[in-house]
Design an enzyme around this catalytic site. Structure first.
Site, PDB file in Angstrom:
ATOM      1  N   THR A  34       0.825  -1.202   0.000  1.00 21.22           N
ATOM      2  CA  THR A  34       0.000   0.000   0.000  1.00 21.22           C
ATOM      3  C   THR A  34       0.860   1.252   0.000  1.00 21.22           C
ATOM      4  O   THR A  34       0.482   2.274  -0.550  1.00 21.22           O
ATOM      5  CB  THR A  34      -0.880  -0.001   1.268  1.00 21.22           C
ATOM      6  OG1 THR A  34      -1.334  -1.334   1.487  1.00 21.22           O
ATOM      7  CG2 THR A  34      -2.063   0.913   1.102  1.00 21.22           C
ATOM      8  N   PHE A  35       1.998   1.146   0.652  1.00 17.65           N
ATOM      9  CA  PHE A  35       2.786   2.354   0.849  1.00 17.65           C
ATOM     10  C   PHE A  35       4.121   2.358   0.127  1.00 17.65           C
ATOM     11  O   PHE A  35       4.929   3.249   0.337  1.00 17.65           O
ATOM     12  CB  PHE A  35       3.039   2.567   2.351  1.00 17.65           C
ATOM     13  CG  PHE A  35       1.771   2.684   3.144  1.00 17.65           C
ATOM     14  CD1 PHE A  35       0.854   3.686   2.860  1.00 17.65           C
ATOM     15  CD2 PHE A  35       1.482   1.786   4.160  1.00 17.65           C
ATOM     16  CE1 PHE A  35      -0.319   3.797   3.578  1.00 17.65           C
ATOM     17  CE2 PHE A  35       0.314   1.889   4.889  1.00 17.65           C
ATOM     18  CZ  PHE A  35      -0.599   2.894   4.599  1.00 17.65           C
ATOM     19  N   SER A  37       6.734   0.604  -3.339  1.00 17.46           N
ATOM     20  CA  SER A  37       7.057  -0.358  -4.395  1.00 17.46           C
ATOM     21  C   SER A  37       8.491  -0.772  -4.145  1.00 17.46           C
ATOM     22  O   SER A  37       9.322   0.063  -3.786  1.00 17.46           O
ATOM     23  CB  SER A  37       6.958   0.291  -5.768  1.00 17.46           C
ATOM     24  OG  SER A  37       5.625   0.664  -6.007  1.00 17.46           O
ATOM     25  N   ASP A 143       3.063  -5.740  11.953  1.00 13.11           N
ATOM     26  CA  ASP A 143       2.613  -6.344  10.696  1.00 13.11           C
ATOM     27  C   ASP A 143       3.409  -7.616  10.406  1.00 13.11           C
ATOM     28  O   ASP A 143       3.879  -7.833   9.291  1.00 13.11           O
ATOM     29  CB  ASP A 143       2.742  -5.325   9.557  1.00 13.11           C
ATOM     30  CG  ASP A 143       1.849  -5.660   8.358  1.00 13.11           C
ATOM     31  OD1 ASP A 143       0.958  -6.527   8.504  1.00 13.11           O
ATOM     32  OD2 ASP A 143       2.053  -5.070   7.288  1.00 13.11           O
TER      33      ASP A 143
HETATM   34  P1  ADP Z   1       5.377  -2.797   2.028  1.00 10.59           P
HETATM   35  O1  ADP Z   1       5.396  -1.827   3.157  1.00 10.59           O
HETATM   36  O2  ADP Z   1       4.933  -2.183   0.777  1.00 10.59           O
HETATM   37  O3  ADP Z   1       4.673  -4.076   2.372  1.00 10.59           O
HETATM   38  P2  ADP Z   1       7.867  -4.290   2.299  1.00 10.59           P
HETATM   39  O4  ADP Z   1       9.029  -3.672   2.968  1.00 10.59           O
HETATM   40  O5  ADP Z   1       7.114  -5.318   3.059  1.00 10.59           O
HETATM   41  O6  ADP Z   1       6.914  -3.142   1.759  1.00 10.59           O
HETATM   42  O7  ADP Z   1       8.341  -4.930   0.933  1.00 10.59           O
HETATM   43  C1  ADP Z   1       7.398  -5.516   0.035  1.00 10.59           C
HETATM   44  C2  ADP Z   1       7.975  -6.786  -0.550  1.00 10.59           C
HETATM   45  O8  ADP Z   1       9.200  -6.513  -1.234  1.00 10.59           O
HETATM   46  C3  ADP Z   1       8.327  -7.847   0.485  1.00 10.59           C
HETATM   47  O9  ADP Z   1       7.196  -8.651   0.791  1.00 10.59           O
HETATM   48  C4  ADP Z   1       9.393  -8.637  -0.245  1.00 10.59           C
HETATM   49  O10 ADP Z   1       8.811  -9.552  -1.132  1.00 10.59           O
HETATM   50  C5  ADP Z   1      10.107  -7.566  -1.058  1.00 10.59           C
HETATM   51  N1  ADP Z   1      11.290  -7.085  -0.307  1.00 10.59           N
HETATM   52  C6  ADP Z   1      11.332  -6.100   0.604  1.00 10.59           C
HETATM   53  N2  ADP Z   1      12.579  -5.936   1.083  1.00 10.59           N
HETATM   54  C7  ADP Z   1      13.344  -6.839   0.460  1.00 10.59           C
HETATM   55  C8  ADP Z   1      14.741  -7.188   0.521  1.00 10.59           C
HETATM   56  N3  ADP Z   1      15.586  -6.537   1.305  1.00 10.59           N
HETATM   57  N4  ADP Z   1      15.178  -8.205  -0.257  1.00 10.59           N
HETATM   58  C9  ADP Z   1      14.337  -8.849  -1.077  1.00 10.59           C
HETATM   59  N5  ADP Z   1      13.038  -8.561  -1.186  1.00 10.59           N
HETATM   60  C10 ADP Z   1      12.525  -7.578  -0.442  1.00 10.59           C
HETATM   61 MG    MG Z   2       5.175  -5.594   3.711  1.00 11.12          MG
END
Ligand code: ADP
Ligand code: MG
Ligand code: ZN
Length: 530
Positions: A34-35, A37, A143
């Site tokens: 949501t917040f 990419s 979360d």
């Molecule tokens: P949001 O707040 O949009 O959920 P996240 O930080 O959870 O953002 O990141 C969304 C997705 O991106 C994660 O579920 C994962 O699949 C991928 N992701 C985030 N950080 C990493 C990372 N350091 N290495 C690999 N994939 C990542």
């Molecule tokens: Mg997330």
């Protein structure tokens, strides 16, 4: 492969933050929430070395203090014990990009059918390690769910990510979470939550308290790129709107609408209104459509209860505001009932839901669309009396017209665990036993529970599995990946995680020392002392 839309998005990102393009080659998108990419990028290092990174581009409407807090969680608590660290951060105007080491990972639902019991156990152990670390810093993640706990099976690496909804405990070491707390209290007093009028003063750089400076400096000293230094490009950008709690979930209007229109009453007693500091007594009457639960009258201070109109006394009461961020199926009972004093225990509940999925082979386990149904689903498993008792501890009164006993967790999980595993087709006896267990687990269940069984047609997924694994079938036939010998300790730990009372729920530190992990504790302690 990068599709047209994503190519455009990447171009826009580079146009918005040109520095990114100078340093990285963006290969594609790996996540969208949501917040934010999230993109996979390769650094064009002068040494000729290729290094992969995850670039998290926060939506430009994110609140600066929110972004700064997320970043501070990563810099202070991250980089160790399965908590994701941060490498760099870019900002141009209101665009912020957090650069993290890339951890290639599996999708939970894809690997769930293949996990051995030992692997599931290691997964949980590593999750507790991460939670112990962040809780030690006074961070409540809020979360915890599989998509925020990255797992690479091959490398046996884990990383807790996404501090976008994190909050601080009262004694948090993350100074910027304290800032959020202050803002939160302020915003609680406003009735419109999503409009922050005017610009909140924004520091140009993250101002860190002396206690955290050191550790942050340590992390940031690796920086090859300065996170902004010319006034325009700093860490924090122009102020815009983003709820601290997650807009979808923290919506006073919808809560009120629900109260008035559906008379799934959530009412506050007078004692609450006098001061928000007191534990809140309120009445939650649940009506589960599927199970046919109906409301019962209850003695309250006004007389509108159970009527189709809310009286003026009730309308005049201030609305209860408590954080409800997170993902519905992972919300703890105290979150669902809007208990204002939420602690790190809410993350342990969410970890318990993940464990429930691992042990039952079902994902998502809970799938309610709203909090009342989510609570009803929890009660269907943990029991109504147990829920009522526990709710007293966090200042809530829960009423339900129908009594449901607590389920035996072992029987529940064993009954739900897929009949079809790579080995089961050749073991009709075990298949028969499981079918019997499954029938038993389904007994007296409402529509949701039956749906749970139908929604995840395991045999569908398994036909795939069986094909893929035909070759390895023979070698695996003699075992069930450990699922036929799950020790009772596993269900004991599950029970302690899904303790309805947050005050007695097991902590991450305690969980790591649980007998279930006796074969893993040694390695953990060795690492700690070395
Ligand atoms: P949001 O707040 O949009 O959920 P996240 O930080 O959870 O953002 O990141 C969304 C997705 O991106 C994660 O579920 C994962 O699949 C991928 N992701 C985030 N950080 C990493 C990372 N350091 N290495 C690999 N994939 C990542
Ligand atoms: Mg997330
Ligand atoms: Zn009333």
């Amino acid at each position: 492969m990068v599709g047209g839309d994503v190519t455009g998005e990447i171009e826009n990102l580079i146009a918005a933050v040109p520095q990114i393009g100078n340093v990285f080659y963006i290969m594609g998108k790996i996540g969208e929430g949501t917040f934010s990419s999230v993109y996979l990028a390769v650094a064009r290092l002068k040494s000729g070395e290729d290094s992969k990174f995850a670039l998290k581009h926060l939506i430009p409407t994110s609140h600066p203090s929110r972004i700064a807090a997320e970043l501070q969680c990563l810099t202070v608590a991250g980089g160790e014990d399965n908590v994701m660290g941060v490498k760099y951060c870019f900002r141009k105007n209101d665009h912020v990009v957090i650069v993290m080491p890339y951890l290639e990972h599996e999708c939970f639902v894809d690997i769930l059918p293949f996990l051995s019991f030992q692997e599931a156990k290691e997964y949980m152990f590593n999750l507790f390690k991460a939670l112990k670390r962040i809780h030690h810093f006074g961070i409540v993640h809020r979360d915890v769910k599989p998509s925020n706990f990255l797992y690479n099976r091959r490398l046996k690496q884990y990383a807790l990510v996404d501090f976008g909804l994190a909050q601080g405990t009262p004694d948090t070491q993350i100074e910027l979470l304290k800032v959020l707390q202050t803002k939160k209290q302020g915003s609680c007093l406003q009735s419109k939550l999503h409009t922050v009028s005017g610009n909140i003063p924004v520091p140009r750089e993250v101002v860190l308290p002396s206690s955290t400076k050191q550790s942050v400096k340590r992390h940031w000293s690796h920086l090859q790129i300065n996170p902004g230094n010319n006034g325009k490009e700093g860490l924090l950008g122009g102020c815009t709107q983003r709820s601290v709690f997650g807009e979808r979930n923290f919506n006073v209007h919808s809560a009120v609408t629900q109260e008035v229109n559906t008379t799934k009453n959530i009412k506050q007693s007078k004692s609450l209104d006098a001061t928000r500091k007191l534990p809140v007594r309120k009445t939650v009457s649940t009506k589960n459509a599927a199970s046919g639960m109906t409301r019962k009258a209850a003695s309250l201070t006004c007389d509108c209860f159970a009527k189709d109109q809310v009286c003026n006394i009730c309308l005049a009461r201030s609305r209860q505001v408590a954080p409800r961020a997170g993902t519905p199926g992972f919300r703890a009972p105290e979150v669902l009932t809007k208990c204002p004093n939420q602690t790190t225990a809410i993350d342990m509940w969410s970890a318990g839901i993940i464990f429930l999925s691992l042990l039952s082979g079902r994902y998502h386990f809970f799938n309610a669309a709203d909090d009342m149904n989510a609570l009803a689903q929890i009660m269907a498993i943990r029991g109504t009396q147990e829920t009522i008792q526990a709710a007293k501890h966090f200042g809530k009164t829960v009423l339900c017209s129908k009594e449901l006993p607590a389920k035996d967790l072992k029987m529940l999980c064993e009954g739900l665990r897929p009949l079809c595993t790579p080995t089961s087709s050749s073991e009709p006896e075990i298949q028969k036993q499981r079918a019997a267990l499954q029938m038993k687990a389904m007994e007296n269940q409402d529509g949701w529970f039956n749906k749970l069984i139908r929604v995840t047609p395991y045999t569908d997924r398994c036909s795939n599995v069986v094909e893929t694994f035909t070759n390895s079938l023979e070698s695996e036939q003699s075992n069930m990946n450990g699922w036929n010998t799950v020790p009772d300790e596993a269900y004991h730990l599950l029970d302690r995680l899904l303790d309805m009372n947050p005050g007695t729920r097991i902590t991450a530190e305690e969980a790591l020392l649980h007998p279930l992990f006796k074969d893993l504790i040694g390695t953990h302690l060795c690492k700690l002392s070395s």
